[in-house]
Design an enzyme around this catalytic site. Structure first.
Site, mmCIF file in Angstrom:
data_model
loop_
_atom_site.group_PDB
_atom_site.id
_atom_site.type_symbol
_atom_site.label_atom_id
_atom_site.label_comp_id
_atom_site.label_asym_id
_atom_site.label_seq_id
_atom_site.Cartn_x
_atom_site.Cartn_y
_atom_site.Cartn_z
ATOM 1 N N LYS A 159 30.260 -24.642 -52.007
ATOM 2 C CA LYS A 159 29.430 -23.607 -51.377
ATOM 3 C C LYS A 159 28.442 -23.130 -52.426
ATOM 4 O O LYS A 159 28.849 -22.812 -53.545
ATOM 5 C CB LYS A 159 30.333 -22.479 -50.885
ATOM 6 N N ASP A 182 30.733 -13.306 -42.671
ATOM 7 C CA ASP A 182 31.624 -12.795 -43.715
ATOM 8 C C ASP A 182 31.555 -11.260 -43.641
ATOM 9 O O ASP A 182 32.358 -10.611 -42.947
ATOM 10 C CB ASP A 182 31.167 -13.349 -45.083
ATOM 11 N N ASN A 191 24.779 -13.951 -48.355
ATOM 12 C CA ASN A 191 25.178 -12.557 -48.608
ATOM 13 C C ASN A 191 24.137 -11.551 -48.110
ATOM 14 O O ASN A 191 23.673 -10.677 -48.839
ATOM 15 C CB ASN A 191 25.478 -12.323 -50.094
ATOM 16 N N LYS A 226 25.389 -20.356 -53.375
ATOM 17 C CA LYS A 226 24.775 -19.082 -53.008
ATOM 18 C C LYS A 226 23.272 -19.288 -52.893
ATOM 19 O O LYS A 226 22.683 -20.026 -53.707
ATOM 20 C CB LYS A 226 25.073 -18.037 -54.088
ATOM 21 N N LYS A 275 38.644 -12.637 -45.016
ATOM 22 C CA LYS A 275 39.052 -12.047 -46.294
ATOM 23 C C LYS A 275 39.947 -10.868 -45.968
ATOM 24 O O LYS A 275 39.517 -9.939 -45.274
ATOM 25 C CB LYS A 275 37.844 -11.537 -47.082
ATOM 26 N N GLU A 323 26.508 -19.008 -44.217
ATOM 27 C CA GLU A 323 27.340 -17.805 -44.215
ATOM 28 C C GLU A 323 26.468 -16.551 -44.356
ATOM 29 O O GLU A 323 25.626 -16.471 -45.248
ATOM 30 C CB GLU A 323 28.319 -17.923 -45.393
ATOM 31 N N GLY A 327 36.979 -15.554 -50.621
ATOM 32 C CA GLY A 327 37.529 -15.032 -51.868
ATOM 33 C C GLY A 327 36.700 -13.884 -52.389
ATOM 34 O O GLY A 327 35.554 -13.683 -51.977
ATOM 35 N N ASP A 384 25.741 -19.689 -48.712
ATOM 36 C CA ASP A 384 26.092 -18.286 -48.460
ATOM 37 C C ASP A 384 24.933 -17.402 -48.911
ATOM 38 O O ASP A 384 24.582 -17.383 -50.092
ATOM 39 C CB ASP A 384 27.368 -17.920 -49.224
ATOM 40 N N SER A 443 32.951 -21.682 -54.804
ATOM 41 C CA SER A 443 31.729 -20.931 -54.531
ATOM 42 C C SER A 443 30.899 -20.925 -55.813
ATOM 43 O O SER A 443 31.355 -20.430 -56.844
ATOM 44 C CB SER A 443 32.100 -19.507 -54.112
HETATM 45 O O1 OSB Z 1 30.320 -13.644 -50.155
HETATM 46 O O2 OSB Z 1 32.033 -14.869 -50.314
HETATM 47 C C1 OSB Z 1 31.313 -14.011 -50.784
HETATM 48 C C2 OSB Z 1 32.449 -13.165 -54.306
HETATM 49 C C3 OSB Z 1 32.282 -11.803 -54.303
HETATM 50 C C4 OSB Z 1 31.775 -11.181 -53.193
HETATM 51 C C5 OSB Z 1 31.431 -11.928 -52.078
HETATM 52 C C6 OSB Z 1 31.608 -13.305 -52.068
HETATM 53 C C7 OSB Z 1 32.094 -13.932 -53.212
HETATM 54 C C8 OSB Z 1 32.236 -15.373 -53.351
HETATM 55 C C9 OSB Z 1 33.265 -15.874 -54.337
HETATM 56 O O3 OSB Z 1 31.559 -16.170 -52.762
HETATM 57 C C10 OSB Z 1 34.428 -16.465 -53.656
HETATM 58 C C11 OSB Z 1 35.569 -16.696 -54.622
HETATM 59 O O4 OSB Z 1 36.352 -15.776 -54.895
HETATM 60 O O5 OSB Z 1 35.695 -17.814 -55.116
HETATM 61 MG MG MG Z 2 30.301 -14.669 -48.347
#
Ligand code: OSB
Ligand code: MG
Length: 377
Positions: free
Chosen positions: A170, A247, A199, A172, A271, A222, A299, A197, A144
């Site tokens: 991936k 997610d 978020n 962000k 998760k 995502e 993660g 992703d 990520s």
């Molecule tokens: O949205 O997947 C997510 C890290 C912290 C909070 C949310 C996310 C993430 C990551 C990192 O994308 C994933 C990782 O631990 O490698």
């Molecule tokens: Mg995510």
């Protein structure tokens, strides 16, 4: 495949919590903010048969979810741990039920359940992978990648991870840092396995921008919308060619069932912390597998404790997409376990030792501990 053979019960004597602050090797930026230090809580369950370890994956502030370090720190000491300790002997499969009267706080519950589970499995000489139903001895590893200074910097960072061997990228995204960033990565690296992703950074009013990502043949997008925007995700999913993956919205097996029924997602990121534990995570896996919905393991910048457990979970048969279980050194110079997860030919090994299968490096743990408390029976 539900848990086939339950774990033995353990006699709990105390539960220790530690707040850790681990420096990140580089800042991690998402649509909700930038982190330079991973603040996280580690749980030690002390039993008459030995210790077990878990990790509460909350972050410093309630930006990804409503939980945060000091909400978990408080609810665990005030309610969750006393409820468990009052039971004396507990089997790992009973933990969620004992904690269920306390609404929410799933990450706190998950970390405590993992510590009890680890203690029980260690006492039994049995690995978490075996217990959960792992069918692989190694899993493909994705990474990520946070939002960088500009698209050129993103290309350089992604190139570094591809050189290391990561098999899926991936990135962000957030409003204003979506189409150009994705285009830059596609242009530089061609048809690599790529996903994005958001978020929760968008609304349905951004549907045109999100549809502009369709031309990049992404594996998925995502969590474009808010945690509780299930119906809006369904509306958006019907407009996009890119598969929508949830997610933040998937907080339980029930939430997963509902999201699938409403066609809000065609892929799910699992998760364990977000859904309240590894046992609930297996239930999400099972229902998705029955529904023919692919899942992958997300993660939360885990330490070696949660990272080892995630590798075991991601080895279940329904995890047909590459997850975010990267090597420990993607985030940390020094992990708190003696054998951190490493990348080998784009894969990470599923630990086979008892419990989570990794040992705590006591000196490393002490070095990053900023607060500590023990709750006794
Ligand atoms: O949205 O997947 C997510 C890290 C912290 C909070 C949310 C996310 C993430 C990551 C990192 O994308 C994933 C990782 O631990 O490698
Ligand atoms: Mg995510």
């Amino acid at each position: 495949m539900p848990i086939v053979r339950p774990a033995a019960s353990v006699a709990l004597e105390a539960i220790e919590l530690r707040v850790l602050q681990l420096p990140l090797v580089s800042p991690f930026t998402t649509s909700f903010g930038t982190e330079t230090v991973r603040e996280v809580i580690v749980v030690r369950a002390r039993t008459t048969d030995g210790d077990g370890w878990g990790e509460i994956v909350t972050q410093h502030a309630p930006l990804y979810s409503s939980e945060y370090t000091h909400s978990a720190w408080d609810v665990a000491q005030r309610f969750l741990i006393p409820a468990l300790l009052s039971r004396g002997r507990v089997a790992p499969e009973e933990v969620a039920g004992i904690l269920a009267p306390f609404v929410g706080h799933r990450m706190a519950k998950a970390g405590i359940e993992l510590a009890v589970l680890d203690a029980a499995l260690r006492a039994d000489g049995r690995s978490l992978g075996d217990y959960l139903g792992a069918v692989r001895d190694r899993i493909p590893s994705g990474v990520s990648v946070g939002i960088q200074r500009d698209p050129a910097a993103l290309v350089e960072t992604v190139g570094g991870y591809l050189d290391e061997g990561y098999v899926r990228i991936k990135i962000k995204i957030k409003p204003g840092r979506d189409v150009d960033d994705t285009a830059a990565v596609r242009e530089a690296f061609g048809a690599i396995p790529l996903q994005v992703d958001a978020n929760s950074a968008y609304t349905l009013a951004d549907a045109d921008t999100l549809a502009a990502l369709d031309r990049f043949d992404l594996l998925l997008i995502e969590q474009p919308l808010q945690e509780d925007d299930i119906v809006d995700h369904a509306t958006l999913a019907a407009r996009l060619r890119t598969p929508v993956c949830l997610d933040e919205s998937i907080v339980s097996a029930k939430a997963a069932t509902d999201a699938l029924a409403l066609r809000a997602a065609s892929v799910i990121n699992i998760k364990a912390g977000r859904v309240g534990g590894y046992l609930e995570a297996v239930r999400v896996h099972d229902l998705c597998r029955d529904a023919g919905v692919p899942v992958w393991c997300g993660g939360m910048l885990e330490t070696g404790i949660g990272r080892a457990a995630n590798a075991a979970l991601a080895a279940l048969p329904g995890f047909t997409l590459t997850g975010d279980v990267s090597a420990s050194d993607r985030f940390y110079r020094r992990d708190i376990v003696t054998e951190p997860i490493v990348l080998e030919d784009g894969h990470v090994r599923v630990p086979t030792g008892p419990g989570i299968g990794v040992e705590i490096d006591a000196d490393a743990l002490d070095e990053v501990t900023v607060d500590r408390v023990e709750v006794r029976r």
